[in-house]
Enzyme design. Structure first.
Site, mmCIF file in Angstrom:
data_model
loop_
_atom_site.group_PDB
_atom_site.id
_atom_site.type_symbol
_atom_site.label_atom_id
_atom_site.label_comp_id
_atom_site.label_asym_id
_atom_site.label_seq_id
_atom_site.Cartn_x
_atom_site.Cartn_y
_atom_site.Cartn_z
ATOM 1 C CE LYS A 83 20.435 -41.546 35.252
ATOM 2 N NZ LYS A 83 19.498 -40.681 35.973
HETATM 3 C C1 E4P Z 1 20.911 -37.620 37.014
HETATM 4 O O1 E4P Z 1 20.641 -38.324 36.085
HETATM 5 C C2 E4P Z 1 20.284 -37.700 38.332
HETATM 6 O O2 E4P Z 1 18.954 -38.122 38.145
HETATM 7 C C3 E4P Z 1 20.223 -36.378 39.055
HETATM 8 O O3 E4P Z 1 20.721 -35.329 38.287
HETATM 9 C C4 E4P Z 1 20.659 -36.408 40.457
HETATM 10 O O4 E4P Z 1 20.481 -35.141 41.028
HETATM 11 P P1 E4P Z 1 20.459 -34.887 42.607
HETATM 12 O O5 E4P Z 1 21.854 -35.001 43.118
HETATM 13 O O6 E4P Z 1 19.917 -33.514 42.762
HETATM 14 O O7 E4P Z 1 19.567 -35.956 43.193
#
Ligand code: E4P
Length: 217
Positions: A83
């Protein structure tokens, strides 16, 4: 539609996986911090539980360091997806790591143009954050629709991984638009099974079954 669970909590992943609703997992530095675990160790454990893709995020900000971290994360298991943040260095690292055969999830996407760049950089997944756009009074679901149109216009194979999902309605909207994947906390995915009329109807059936003395075995 594929369901990824957005957590580094192995107990939550195991429970949802046993229910049959885990096609993959996404983590980020905040979720790793919340788990209190070492990133390499917990990612390995998650990869042993889940057959599908498991996103693990780099923490470096410059190209060389991102590429090094990405290669190290990819060695944890065959199903690791690297990622990378949606920055110019992240996109350059995406191109390099994708050309080496790694799967890449480009994260922190908040605009259609960012998603277009990620597709051109060879990302396997683009992660637009719906909830965080809603938080600043923009429409996160509209962004998913725009990216779907753009990717379909040009036949990009990058999968739309709708992220920052806060409600079951976000999932319905993403499914209507044709997002390839959603990633959501385990409690939001489990909440999809709930309906007040299901509970009410079942209570009546249980009552009637008892009163009628219905026995099946
Ligand atoms: C995506 O890969 C992120 O880990 C995640 O969905 C972020 O979500 P949040 O805005 O609730 O922290």
């Amino acid at each position: 539609m594929k369901f990824f669970v957005d957590t580094a909590d192995v107990d939550a992943i195991r429970e949802l996986n046993d229910l049959g609703f885990v096609d993959g997992v996404t983590t980020n530095p905040s979720l790793i911090k919340k788990s209190g675990r070492d990133i390499l160790e917990v990612t390995k454990e998650i990869c042993d539980i889940v057959d599908g893709p498991v996103s693990a995020e780099v923490v470096a900000l410059d190209y060389d360091a991102m590429v090094n971290e990405g290669r190290k994360l990819a060695k944890i298991a065959d199903n690791v997806v690297i990622k990378l943040p949606l920055t110019l260095d992240g996109l350059k690292a995406c191109k390099t790591l994708a050309s080496e055969g790694h799967k890449i999830n480009v994260t922190l996407c908040f605009s259609a143009n960012q998603a277009l760049l990620a597709a051109k950089a060879g990302a396997t997944y683009i992660s637009p954050f719906i909830g965080r756009l809603d938080d600043i009074n923009l429409d996160g679901v509209d962004l998913i629709e725009d990216i779907r149109t753009i990717y379909d216009n040009y036949g990009y194979e990058t999968e739309i991984l709708a992220a920052s999902i806060r409600t079951v309605n976000h999932i319905t909207e993403c499914a209507k638009i044709g997002a390839d994947v959603i990633t959501a906390p385990a409690n939001v995915i489990k909440a999809m099974a709930s309906h007040v009329l299901t509970d009410k109807g079942l209570a009546q059936f249980v009552k009637d079954a008892e009163e009628a003395g219905i026995k099946i075995v």
